[in-house]
Design an enzyme around this catalytic site. Structure first.
Site, PDB file in Angstrom:
ATOM      1  N   LYS A 185      14.929   9.286  -4.244  1.00  0.00           N
ATOM      2  CA  LYS A 185      15.239  10.709  -4.355  1.00  0.00           C
ATOM      3  C   LYS A 185      14.340  11.297  -5.446  1.00  0.00           C
ATOM      4  CE  LYS A 185      18.848  13.883  -4.782  1.00  0.00           C
ATOM      5  NZ  LYS A 185      19.992  14.488  -5.015  1.00  0.00           N
ATOM      6  N   CYS A 221      30.524  21.831 -21.358  1.00  0.00           N
ATOM      7  CA  CYS A 221      29.912  22.223 -20.072  1.00  0.00           C
ATOM      8  C   CYS A 221      30.576  23.467 -19.504  1.00  0.00           C
ATOM      9  CB  CYS A 221      30.071  21.141 -19.015  1.00  0.00           C
ATOM     10  SG  CYS A 221      29.433  19.536 -19.446  1.00  0.00           S
ATOM     11  N   HIS A 266      10.551  23.329  -4.794  1.00  0.00           N
ATOM     12  CA  HIS A 266      10.026  21.962  -4.701  1.00  0.00           C
ATOM     13  C   HIS A 266       9.828  21.593  -3.237  1.00  0.00           C
ATOM     14  CE1 HIS A 266      13.764  19.989  -3.568  1.00  0.00           C
ATOM     15  NE2 HIS A 266      14.378  20.643  -4.539  1.00  0.00           N
ATOM     16  N   CYS A 317      35.466  19.945 -19.406  1.00  0.00           N
ATOM     17  CA  CYS A 317      34.669  19.757 -20.621  1.00  0.00           C
ATOM     18  C   CYS A 317      34.388  21.119 -21.227  1.00  0.00           C
ATOM     19  CB  CYS A 317      33.358  19.041 -20.319  1.00  0.00           C
ATOM     20  SG  CYS A 317      32.227  19.125 -21.737  1.00  0.00           S
ATOM     21  N   LYS A 342      13.861  15.066 -11.627  1.00  0.00           N
ATOM     22  CA  LYS A 342      13.090  15.320 -12.846  1.00  0.00           C
ATOM     23  C   LYS A 342      13.180  14.133 -13.789  1.00  0.00           C
ATOM     24  CE  LYS A 342      13.246  20.303 -12.845  1.00  0.00           C
ATOM     25  NZ  LYS A 342      14.163  21.359 -13.146  1.00  0.00           N
ATOM     26  N   HIS A 352      28.120  16.104 -24.134  1.00  0.00           N
ATOM     27  CA  HIS A 352      28.658  16.750 -25.336  1.00  0.00           C
ATOM     28  C   HIS A 352      29.449  15.810 -26.240  1.00  0.00           C
ATOM     29  CE1 HIS A 352      27.879  20.053 -22.466  1.00  0.00           C
ATOM     30  NE2 HIS A 352      27.407  20.618 -23.563  1.00  0.00           N
ATOM     31  N   HIS A 387      12.438  22.009  -0.435  1.00  0.00           N
ATOM     32  CA  HIS A 387      12.738  23.358   0.053  1.00  0.00           C
ATOM     33  C   HIS A 387      11.874  23.727   1.259  1.00  0.00           C
ATOM     34  CE1 HIS A 387      14.125  24.235  -4.268  1.00  0.00           C
ATOM     35  NE2 HIS A 387      15.180  24.077  -3.519  1.00  0.00           N
ATOM     36  N   CYS A 391      32.662  13.370 -22.110  1.00  0.00           N
ATOM     37  CA  CYS A 391      31.476  14.003 -21.511  1.00  0.00           C
ATOM     38  C   CYS A 391      30.216  13.416 -22.150  1.00  0.00           C
ATOM     39  CB  CYS A 391      31.504  15.510 -21.722  1.00  0.00           C
ATOM     40  SG  CYS A 391      29.939  16.264 -21.248  1.00  0.00           S
TER      41      CYS A 391
HETATM   42  N1  MSP Z   1      21.921  27.357  -2.834  1.00  0.00           N
HETATM   43  C1  MSP Z   1      22.349  26.304  -1.992  1.00  0.00           C
HETATM   44  C2  MSP Z   1      22.275  26.697  -0.521  1.00  0.00           C
HETATM   45  C3  MSP Z   1      23.085  27.902  -0.147  1.00  0.00           C
HETATM   46  S1  MSP Z   1      22.923  28.265   1.546  1.00  0.00           S
HETATM   47  C4  MSP Z   1      24.050  29.464   1.799  1.00  0.00           C
HETATM   48  C5  MSP Z   1      21.479  25.065  -2.196  1.00  0.00           C
HETATM   49  N2  MSP Z   1      20.281  25.271  -2.769  1.00  0.00           N
HETATM   50  S2  MSP Z   1      19.220  24.103  -3.059  1.00  0.00           S
HETATM   51  O1  MSP Z   1      18.123  24.750  -3.731  1.00  0.00           O
HETATM   52  O2  MSP Z   1      19.845  23.029  -3.753  1.00  0.00           O
HETATM   53  O3  MSP Z   1      18.763  23.555  -1.667  1.00  0.00           O
HETATM   54  C6  MSP Z   1      18.144  24.414  -0.708  1.00  0.00           C
HETATM   55  C7  MSP Z   1      17.761  23.638   0.547  1.00  0.00           C
HETATM   56  O4  MSP Z   1      16.770  22.661   0.223  1.00  0.00           O
HETATM   57  C8  MSP Z   1      18.921  22.884   1.182  1.00  0.00           C
HETATM   58  O5  MSP Z   1      18.830  22.949   2.602  1.00  0.00           O
HETATM   59  C9  MSP Z   1      18.694  21.468   0.707  1.00  0.00           C
HETATM   60  O6  MSP Z   1      19.235  20.500   1.564  1.00  0.00           O
HETATM   61  C10 MSP Z   1      17.174  21.426   0.767  1.00  0.00           C
HETATM   62  N3  MSP Z   1      16.645  20.327  -0.034  1.00  0.00           N
HETATM   63  C11 MSP Z   1      16.722  20.167  -1.383  1.00  0.00           C
HETATM   64  N4  MSP Z   1      16.096  18.991  -1.698  1.00  0.00           N
HETATM   65  C12 MSP Z   1      15.616  18.397  -0.593  1.00  0.00           C
HETATM   66  C13 MSP Z   1      14.802  17.279  -0.323  1.00  0.00           C
HETATM   67  N5  MSP Z   1      14.382  16.446  -1.274  1.00  0.00           N
HETATM   68  N6  MSP Z   1      14.417  17.096   0.970  1.00  0.00           N
HETATM   69  C14 MSP Z   1      14.752  17.962   1.969  1.00  0.00           C
HETATM   70  N7  MSP Z   1      15.506  19.015   1.727  1.00  0.00           N
HETATM   71  C15 MSP Z   1      16.092  19.192   0.508  1.00  0.00           C
HETATM   72  O7  MSP Z   1      21.880  23.993  -1.813  1.00  0.00           O
END
Ligand code: MSP
Length: 475
Positions: free
Chosen positions: A293, A127, A18, A124, A296, A146, A21, A143
């Site tokens: 934020k 979960c 998304h 739970c 979904k 569930h 990322h 929960c």
């Molecule tokens: N898997 C862990 C990270 C492990 S690092 C050893 C994780 N994954 S994540 O998919 O949830 O997030 C990956 C990265 O995307 C993180 O740096 C997170 O902060 C960033 N972001 C996720 N959503 C975001 C926004 N809406 N805006 C900016 N960055 C965000 O956490």
């Protein structure tokens, strides 16, 4: 020339990439291109975090074997990263067998700081996970997914003794050996560190089967964060190879939500292994959709592929690197994105390129191929990881060029027959354009390349055959 190692957080593969990322990738990529321009040797890691219950249950929901599901989604991330033209050198998957074996070796080395204890909490059965006391209270003990009452449950966990490292971590943060940016996040971390508890680093296999097995205890599996954080060094070959050439990392880019893991858990692991802490942790803010934020359930998730399709990669990179502040939360709206595209990229830059190239062509100006350098102010901002501000400086140059053409009015000089003067003016403008493009390449490599092709060849400048930013792109 120095050796530089740049790291990004590795996303969970429980869904598609998304827009959030993209922030880690774009910031890290610009910084990598900057260090490359300074002549440094850059190693740049990206990857996917594939273990844990989140991924496991998503695979089940999708009716796929977890291995297959993780593989499919990891491939989507890799494609996404390539689409964004990220200059990475290493892609790591945490399901990779070398990584798994190296994590187990890391566990062995950490053993003096690991102890087993019972964890007691609200659980739970539906979960198959614990909830915090806060969640328990908020859900009045039941929960919501569930409709079952939480139960008191005790399970064995291994813990990493954070108290062994707290003082050292604090010192290194305070004396800047491990820099945390921005400053207000550093203060938050120091506060968190005051009463940071020991960290649970395993789960009974019956609660979490999809993960790295704990060595010498077949009933336990590593908690996903231990496995995930280790990626930054296993990808370099630790502990099989000496990683001293590239470790400690020059910069690690992470979102604000996972800062705690990178500034407390990760340093504790590193100190336990006798390794240095990363030099800088850069914590970026969140991309919001219309001030909220993205989620979904609200239905306001912006699909990065759609953004890329609307106006292409330069527009995508431009918006997120210039209009999303490097450290603060920022909003994405289609209106702002469209405006940035048509007013700034198409008008300010696209027209400028077209205009100056046409003037040069008519007046037979070209052959300006002198080498370019990054300006000291630009370097200073980049070194402080103020990337969006550094991009502003580049854009000032674009605006100044527009002004300079309007003021010099080369077309009037040409009408008056002052050809030598026209050439001199245009040569100077082309030189400034190439200066600007040299810095622009840090953020918009494709666009900068096109500008360099138009203005930086041995021959007379020719206007680009197609505009850099067509205004009539279908929406
Ligand atoms: N898997 C862990 C990270 C492990 S690092 C050893 C994780 N994954 S994540 O998919 O949830 O997030 C990956 C990265 O995307 C993180 O740096 C997170 O902060 C960033 N972001 C996720 N959503 C975001 C926004 N809406 N805006 C900016 N960055 C965000 O956490």
């Amino acid at each position: 020339m120095s050796k530089v190692y740049i790291c990004t957080a590795i996303p969970y593969v429980n869904g598609n990439p998304h827009i959030g990322h993209a922030m880690d990738y774009l910031l890290a990529d610009s910084y990598a291109r900057f260090r490359h321009a300074l002549g440094d040797e850059v190693r740049f890691q990206v990857g996917t975090d594939e273990h844990g219950n989140k991924v496991f249950s998503s695979a089940q929901k999708n009716g796929l074997k977890v291995e297959e599901y993780a593989e499919q989604n990891s491939a989507k991330f890799q494609q996404f990263i390539q689409k964004l033209n990220i200059s990475y050198t290493d892609f790591i998957r945490t399901t990779n067998s070398d990584h798994v074996r190296r994590c187990q070796a890391i566990w062995q080395k950490l053993k003096p700081h690991i102890y087993a204890a019972d964890y007691n909490g609200w659980y739970c059965e539906g979960c198959e996970s614990f909830v915090t006391q806060k969640e328990y209270d908020e859900n009045s003990g039941v929960c919501p997914d569930h409709q079952r009452s939480y139960q008191r449950l005790t399970e064995k966990n291994y813990y990493l003794r954070i108290s062994d490292f707290k003082d050292e971590i604090r010192q290194q943060i305070e004396n800047g050996k491990m820099e945390i940016l921005p400053e207000f996040r550093k203060q938050e971390v120091l506060k968190l560190l005051e009463d940071a508890p020991d960290i649970s680093i395993s789960r009974p296999r019956k609660q979490l089967s999809w993960g790295v097995s704990v060595p010498d205890d077949e009933d336990q599996v590593m908690y996903v964060w231990l496995d995930a954080l280790s990626n930054y060094i296993t990808v370099l070959g630790y502990p099989d190879h000496d990683i001293g050439e590239f470790w400690p990392a020059t910069a690690q880019f992470v979102g604000k939500d996972i800062l705690r893991f990178h500034t407390i858990t990760w340093p504790a692991i590193l100190l336990g292994l006798g390794l240095d802490l990363p030099k800088t942790i850069v914590s970026h803010g969140f991309v919001l959709a219309d001030g909220q934020k993205m989620s979904k359930s609200i239905g306001n998730v912006v699909d990065p592929v759609e953004v890329l399709e609307r106006h292409g990669l330069p527009a995508f990179r431009y918006y997120f690197l210039r209009h999303v502040d490097t450290f603060a939360d920022s909003d994405f709206t289609w209106e702002k994105f469209e405006e940035a595209y048509s007013h700034e990229l198409a008008n300010d830059l696209g027209n400028l390129v077209q205009r100056l190239a046409t003037l040069c062509y008519k007046n037979e100006v070209g052959g300006i191929t002198d080498t370019k350098e990054l300006s000291p102010e630009f370097i200073e901002l980049m070194e402080r990881f103020e990337l969006s501000k550094a991009f502003d400086l580049v854009w000032d140059k674009v605006q100044n060029l527009n002004k300079a053409i309007d003021e010099a009015k080369p077309w009037e000089l040409a009408k008056k027959g002052e050809h030598a003067k026209v050439k001199e003016v245009l040569q100077s403008l082309v030189s400034q354009m190439l200066d600007m493009a040299y810095e622009l390449a840090i953020f918009l490599p494709d666009t900068a390349l096109r500008i360099q092709e138009v203005f930086g060849s041995d021959e007379v400048v020719r206007p680009p055959e197609a505009p850099l930013f067509p205004k009539d792109v279908a929406i």
